[in-house]
Design an enzyme around this catalytic site. Structure first.
Site, mmCIF file in Angstrom:
data_model
loop_
_atom_site.group_PDB
_atom_site.id
_atom_site.type_symbol
_atom_site.label_atom_id
_atom_site.label_comp_id
_atom_site.label_asym_id
_atom_site.label_seq_id
_atom_site.Cartn_x
_atom_site.Cartn_y
_atom_site.Cartn_z
ATOM 1 N N CYS A 262 33.817 45.183 38.584
ATOM 2 C CA CYS A 262 34.804 45.840 37.717
ATOM 3 C C CYS A 262 34.202 47.066 37.030
ATOM 4 C CB CYS A 262 35.301 44.870 36.645
ATOM 5 S SG CYS A 262 36.242 43.517 37.323
HETATM 6 N N1 LIG Z 1 36.387 39.061 38.991
HETATM 7 C C1 LIG Z 1 36.615 39.597 37.820
HETATM 8 O O1 LIG Z 1 35.863 39.377 36.873
HETATM 9 C C2 LIG Z 1 37.823 40.472 37.600
HETATM 10 C C3 LIG Z 1 38.221 40.700 36.289
HETATM 11 C C4 LIG Z 1 39.328 41.489 36.063
HETATM 12 C C5 LIG Z 1 40.011 42.042 37.142
HETATM 13 N N2 LIG Z 1 39.598 41.824 38.437
HETATM 14 C C6 LIG Z 1 40.380 42.411 39.505
HETATM 15 O O2 LIG Z 1 41.128 41.386 40.159
HETATM 16 C C7 LIG Z 1 41.264 41.663 41.559
HETATM 17 C C8 LIG Z 1 40.730 40.497 42.373
HETATM 18 O O3 LIG Z 1 39.343 40.361 42.110
HETATM 19 P P1 LIG Z 1 38.522 39.049 42.454
HETATM 20 O O4 LIG Z 1 37.220 39.204 41.713
HETATM 21 O O5 LIG Z 1 39.354 37.844 42.256
HETATM 22 O O6 LIG Z 1 38.273 39.255 44.014
HETATM 23 P P2 LIG Z 1 37.646 38.169 45.015
HETATM 24 O O7 LIG Z 1 37.005 38.956 46.086
HETATM 25 O O8 LIG Z 1 36.874 37.139 44.264
HETATM 26 O O9 LIG Z 1 38.920 37.408 45.595
HETATM 27 C C9 LIG Z 1 39.929 38.059 46.277
HETATM 28 C C10 LIG Z 1 40.506 37.103 47.314
HETATM 29 O O10 LIG Z 1 41.599 37.784 47.932
HETATM 30 C C11 LIG Z 1 41.595 37.434 49.313
HETATM 31 N N3 LIG Z 1 42.362 38.432 50.058
HETATM 32 C C12 LIG Z 1 41.986 39.675 50.446
HETATM 33 N N4 LIG Z 1 43.003 40.293 51.073
HETATM 34 C C13 LIG Z 1 44.038 39.425 51.079
HETATM 35 C C14 LIG Z 1 45.368 39.480 51.579
HETATM 36 N N5 LIG Z 1 45.829 40.573 52.167
HETATM 37 N N6 LIG Z 1 46.150 38.397 51.439
HETATM 38 C C15 LIG Z 1 45.683 37.278 50.829
HETATM 39 N N7 LIG Z 1 44.438 37.170 50.321
HETATM 40 C C16 LIG Z 1 43.632 38.230 50.446
HETATM 41 C C17 LIG Z 1 40.135 37.359 49.680
HETATM 42 O O11 LIG Z 1 39.939 36.583 50.844
HETATM 43 C C18 LIG Z 1 39.534 36.717 48.425
HETATM 44 O O12 LIG Z 1 39.477 35.308 48.530
HETATM 45 C C19 LIG Z 1 40.519 42.971 41.778
HETATM 46 O O13 LIG Z 1 41.436 44.024 41.676
HETATM 47 C C20 LIG Z 1 39.552 43.029 40.604
HETATM 48 O O14 LIG Z 1 39.204 44.355 40.290
HETATM 49 C C21 LIG Z 1 38.517 41.028 38.675
#
Ligand SMILES: NC(=O)c1ccc[n+]([C@@H]2O[C@H](COP(=O)([O-])OP(=O)(O)OC[C@H]3O[C@@H](n4cnc5c(N)ncnc54)[C@H](O)[C@@H]3O)[C@@H](O)[C@H]2O)c1
Length: 417
Positions: A262
């Site tokens: 992030c």
């Molecule tokens: N992790 C954090 O601390 C955090 C905090 C705030 C915001 N975010 C935001 O949240 C969003 C998700 O982040 P995350 O850390 O959960 O990512 P992540 O990589 O942990 O998980 C994302 C999941 O989405 C799946 N995926 C990808 N493409 C897909 C599709 N087309 N259909 C279905 N599933 C799909 C992946 O297989 C994966 O399991 C990002 O935009 C990130 O910037 C993350």
């Protein structure tokens, strides 16, 4: 057709805790993910996401939660929340491929009356200019009339024991006031406080402001640390003193660089959008330069500390994750630090209770298990991450020479960042 209250698309660090919260609140929930091994693992009760335990998952499965990679489940949803990754392309630009692909899957199954929420972090305009057209053209339905469209930024902080989904206020921006109302009704059942933004773009921008604020302030204290060292001023004491001000000052800590998916990434979403609008965010570029320079600065400091420099020295890196006590090395500054040390000829080993394998330039570093013995053997130990297991007294006693980038340890053989 039976209905599922909620379908969470993307079951990672953001989606899985959201699904857990929905299950706790009694919302019938299904998770959709393209990663089939992940789907199988979740359905077998194994959670790869730190903070979502096996017990949590067992409870979720007992409430009827299932993970699937079959997007047919979207046709049964009353609410769909998209939590897919928004990383960067190799050129450092926003990569919205997962968002587009998830939106196409939703569009193909969208029914009138459904609430669709985007939670993935992105630049202002993503919900209205990227997701909305995909949903409308793929479904033949009109956003704000036939279905409800909302942006609600995720604020999850992995490893934070005090603030989780329920007690962190949730910002909600609707395409229309009615969309926002549906968003409030949904999230109001999951969290203590909802905050209604003027629209989707304000909600999107609020998330980028939050993370850019951290990015810029971390750069400020990093640069302060570099300058204080030159002036022979103890920056950690400076920070402790400044932090006693009860108003007008929010404390940030310097470190060997920034990491995670992030803080280093989100400001680039902001600058990339700004560039397209012919606007230059000069403060963000300056902050990036400072933060990106920290691993190299740590290597220079280490080189200067050892009488014979880093070339041929045995160096032990402590803590290679991007956050304390979180098993995640994505974008961890430890990677760049290790590369800078390796370039100078250091012989590297690492200790981290959370990470089994840590590679630098595609070569796995030796992992040490016996911490006291490794501290005593290394010419230089570098404390990179503040894991709880790193007791200051042990490090001060056993390390022959310690460079502490976290400002924790005091002692004769200790140098602070
Ligand atoms: N992790 C954090 O601390 C955090 C905090 C705030 C915001 N975010 C935001 O949240 C969003 C998700 O982040 P995350 O850390 O959960 O990512 P992540 O990589 O942990 O998980 C994302 C999941 O989405 C799946 N995926 C990808 N493409 C897909 C599709 N087309 N259909 C279905 N599933 C799909 C992946 O297989 C994966 O399991 C990002 O935009 C990130 O910037 C993350």
């Amino acid at each position: 057709m039976t209905t599922t209250g909620l379908v969470v698309v993307g079951l990672g660090y953001v989606g899985l805790p959201l699904a857990r919260q929905a299950c706790r609140a009694g919302v019938p929930t299904t998770g959709l993910d393209i990663d089939e091994p992940l789907v199988s693992s979740l359905n077998a009760g194994r959670s790869p996401v730190h903070g979502v335990t096996g017990d949590d998952l067992a409870h979720m499965l007992a409430t009827g939660f299932r993970a699937t990679s079959d997007d047919a489940v979207l046709a049964t949803a009353e609410t769909v929340v998209i939590c897919v990754p928004t990383g960067l392309t190799p050129q450092g630009k926003p990569d919205l491929r997962a968002v587009r692909s998830a939106a196409r899957a939703v569009a193909g199954r969208l029914r009138p009356g459904t609430l669709v929420v985007l939670e993935s972090t992105s630049f202002p305009g993503t919900t209205e200019e990227v997701v909305r057209p995909i949903l409308e053209s793929g479904s033949g339905l009109v956003a704000g009339e036939d279905f409800h469209l909302v942006y609600s930024p995720e604020r999850i902080d992995p490893g934070n024991a005090r603030y989780g989904i329920a007690n962190t206020p949730k910002v909600i921006g609707g395409l229309t006031p009615l969309c926002a109302k549906h968003g409030v009704a949904f999230y109001g059942g999951l969290v203590d406080t909802v905050v209604v933004a003027r629209g989707t773009r304000e909600a999107e921008m609020s998330k980028l402001l939050e993370n850019t604020y951290r990015f810029v302030n971390i750069a400020l204290v990093n640069e302060m640390a570099v300058f204080c060292d030159r002036m022979n001023i103890d920056v950690w004491d400076v920070l402790d003193c400044a932090a006693t001000k009860p108003f007008g000052f929010a404390p940030f800590r310097p470190g060997p660089g920034i990491g995670g998916h992030c803080i280093p990434v989100d400001p680039l979403y902001l600058t990339s959008k700004a560039q397209r609008e012919g606007f230059s965010f000069s403060l963000v570029s300056a902050a990036r330069q400072v933060n990106d320079g920290m691993p190299e600065y740590v290597a220079r400091r280490a080189d200067a500390i050892l009488a014979d420099g880093l070339n041929g020295a045995e160096v032990l890196l402590l803590g290679v994750t991007y956050k304390p006590d979180v098993p995640d090395v994505r974008e961890s500054p430890a990677i760049a630090v290790a590369e800078a040390f390796a370039e100078r000829g250091a012989r590297l080993r690492y200790h981290d209770p959370y990470i089994d394998r840590f590679e630098v330039d595609s070569v796995a570093l030796d992992r040490v298990e016996d911490l006291p013995a490794a501290l005593a053997a290394a010419d230089l130990t570098v404390l990179l991450q503040d894991h709880e297991c790193y007791e200051s007294a042990l490090l001060a006693r056993e390390a022959r020479c310690l460079l502490d980038t976290r400002g924790r340890v005091a002692g004769h053989h200790v140098r602070l960042l």
